[in-house]
Scaffold this motif. Structure first.
Motif, PDB file in Angstrom:
ATOM      1  N   TYR A 117     -41.951 -30.876  28.003  1.00 20.31           N
ATOM      2  CA  TYR A 117     -41.703 -32.035  28.867  1.00 20.31           C
ATOM      3  C   TYR A 117     -40.901 -31.575  30.084  1.00 20.31           C
ATOM      4  CZ  TYR A 117     -43.166 -34.824  24.863  1.00 20.31           C
ATOM      5  OH  TYR A 117     -43.881 -35.359  23.822  1.00 20.31           O
TER       6      TYR A 117
ATOM      7  N   ARG B 211     -42.186 -40.299  23.087  1.00 22.31           N
ATOM      8  CA  ARG B 211     -41.710 -40.313  24.474  1.00 22.31           C
ATOM      9  C   ARG B 211     -40.575 -39.311  24.618  1.00 22.31           C
ATOM     10  NH1 ARG B 211     -43.130 -44.420  27.681  1.00 22.31           N
ATOM     11  NH2 ARG B 211     -41.154 -44.300  28.824  1.00 22.31           N
ATOM     12  N   TYR B 212     -40.554 -38.627  25.768  1.00 20.29           N
ATOM     13  CA  TYR B 212     -39.593 -37.553  25.972  1.00 20.29           C
ATOM     14  C   TYR B 212     -38.145 -38.042  25.933  1.00 20.29           C
ATOM     15  CZ  TYR B 212     -38.606 -38.966  30.800  1.00 20.29           C
ATOM     16  OH  TYR B 212     -38.210 -39.648  31.914  1.00 20.29           O
ATOM     17  N   GLU B 213     -37.924 -39.331  26.184  1.00 26.54           N
ATOM     18  CA  GLU B 213     -36.561 -39.862  26.159  1.00 26.54           C
ATOM     19  C   GLU B 213     -35.887 -39.656  24.796  1.00 26.54           C
ATOM     20  OE1 GLU B 213     -38.748 -42.226  29.309  1.00 26.54           O
ATOM     21  OE2 GLU B 213     -39.149 -41.521  27.259  1.00 26.54           O
TER      22      GLU B 213
ATOM     23  N   GLY C 227     -47.639 -41.283  20.391  1.00 25.19           N
ATOM     24  CA  GLY C 227     -46.746 -42.308  20.933  1.00 25.19           C
ATOM     25  C   GLY C 227     -45.338 -41.805  21.238  1.00 25.19           C
TER      26      GLY C 227
END
Length: 455
Positions: free
Chosen positions: A312, A273-275, A271
């Motif tokens: 990423y 996320r690259y953010e 789950g």
């Protein structure tokens, strides 16, 4: 002739002799000697109770292998296998061995005593029941003591988790320190911390108002625990990540390393996320960690996390913008082997974006340093990718520099080595690029012909 090993030969410090199991336990030959906390479970005979008799000796020996260490009495060791005996038997010479190993010795046609090399007048083996009881008692004592310690440690861990809910300030920091020591020293405690809702409580301690003293101790514990997806999701909240990034910038070296390991651990969750890692502050902190040559462990942790972040594509341009390329290139000659390959992997990933290629081209050390790594085993593929990206971007400018650095000769070595076909093809393509820019040079013409023959 004796038919078993005489225990009377065991001498005590006071000059006495061990004559039976009860005396052995009483006088401490098994480690019992007056230590109430380590006393053996006793039955009606007062020697060795049913609880110990039910314990499987082989299993206890295996579980205590690392715990017992060199403390095992030498008389318990089989002279053939050099391991503790489970089924000791005695020869007519009075020497005792593990049954399995002495029978194997006989099966090879050897009718001698392995220790004394005497010829045996009788190949019968006699079970040494007394020695077996002593071995059973010795290992039972230590096994039960180990289990009791483990149970006590788990209880202590659960108690510390409960105390965390009540204490504050410096007292909370001390409880966290105590819990961290137990978790590191006793892996079995990890389950106890999870079962007692410890992970959820530890997660709740991280937030915008958490002090670095508390936060660093919490992270030091979490990096040693197995976190499920729910726990990961909770720990990825912006406020928690912001605290971790602050500690990565300002904490001690141990805290920085733990923060890097913690973020990399979160990245393993599906789950993620690259953010979460698209932060200039995070990337700058990582580069500072990697640049500190006084802390090899910090360099390794920083490079490992940066490599994970580079997976990423969306973050690669941001990594280039904080100066990662020239810094990593400058450090290549001094990196440890375990850091060198991931560092090249990072540069290879960054070469896939325009900003990364330009930064690699503009760094004067890129080609000379990377050329030297072409034949360093697992580094070859990444090194070729970097060189191809740079030379393809500005061939007129970069190829002469590469030739001067000896790249042509290195490429020929790669082509003739046992590298994979893909790597050889990559080297051949780069060599063809050299030849096309040096068509009047007889040496390069010969290399072109060689390239064609291997394709």
């Amino acid at each position: 002739m004796p038919q078993y090993q005489q225990l009377a030969s065991w001498r005590l410090e006071g000059g006495g002799q061990v004559i039976d199991l009860e005396t052995a336990v009483k006088d401490g030959i098994l480690g019992g000697g007056g230590d109430a906390g380590g006393a053996l479970p006793t039955g009606k005979d007062g020697i060795l109770g049913a609880a110990a008799e039910k314990l499987d000796l082989k299993q206890m020996i295996e579980e205590l292998d690392s715990a017992a260490g060199d403390d095992v009495p030498s008389v318990f060791i089989c002279p053939i296998s050099l391991e503790p005996m489970v089924d000791p038997v005695t020869l007519c010479t009075g020497q005792t061995y593990e049954r399995l190993h002495i029978l194997k010795w006989f099966s090879l046609g050897r009718l001698t005593c392995p220790t004394t090399m005497q010829e045996l007048w009788d190949d019968a083996v006699t079970p040494n029941r007394t020695l077996q009881q002593l071995i059973q008692a010795w290992f039972s004592q230590r096994y039960l003591r180990l289990k009791k310690r483990s149970k006590d440690v788990q209880g202590r861990a659960a108690e510390l988790v409960q105390r965390l809910k009540k204490v504050k300030g410096q007292a909370r920091v001390q409880v966290l320190k105590d819990l961290q020591k137990i978790v590191v020293a006793h892996p079995s405690v990890k389950t106890t911390v999870a079962d007692s809702a410890g992970i959820a409580h530890l997660s709740s301690l991280l937030g915008p108002f958490t002090s670095h003293a508390v936060g660093s101790e919490v992270i030091a514990i979490l990096v040693n625990l197995s976190l499920d997806s729910d726990a990961m999701a909770s720990l990825m909240q912006p406020a928690k990540i912001s605290l971790v990034v602050d500690m990565l910038n300002e904490g001690t070296i141990d805290t920085k390393i733990n923060c890097a390991r913690f973020i990399e651990m979160l990245m393993a969750d599906k789950g993620f996320r690259y953010e979460v890692v698209s932060s200039l502050s995070l990337l700058v902190a990582l580069l500072r960690l990697i640049k500190d040559w006084r802390q090899p462990s910090g360099i390794a942790a920083g490079i490992s996390l940066l490599k994970a972040i580079c997976s990423y594509e969306q973050v690669r341009s941001l990594i280039v913008s904080v100066g990662a390329v020239p810094q990593l290139v400058e450090q290549l000659p001094n990196l440890r082997p375990d850091c060198l390959e991931p560092a090249l992997h990072i540069l290879g990933d960054l070469s896939t974006v325009a900003e990364g290629r330009l930064a690699l081209k503009d760094c004067p050390k890129t080609i000379p340093y990377v050329v030297k790594l072409l034949m360093k085993g697992s580094c070859t593929h990444c090194a070729l990718s970097i060189l191809w990206s740079v030379c393809k971007l500005a061939p007129d400018e970069c190829v002469p520099v590469a030739v001067e650095a000896g790249l042509a000769a290195q490429l020929l070595l790669v082509i003739q080595s046992d590298c994979t076909p893909e790597v050889k093809q990559q080297a051949a393509e780069l060599l063809k690029l050299f030849c096309s820019l040096n068509s009047t040079n007889s040496l390069f013409i010969s290399k072109c012909k060689l390239t064609r023959t291997i394709q």
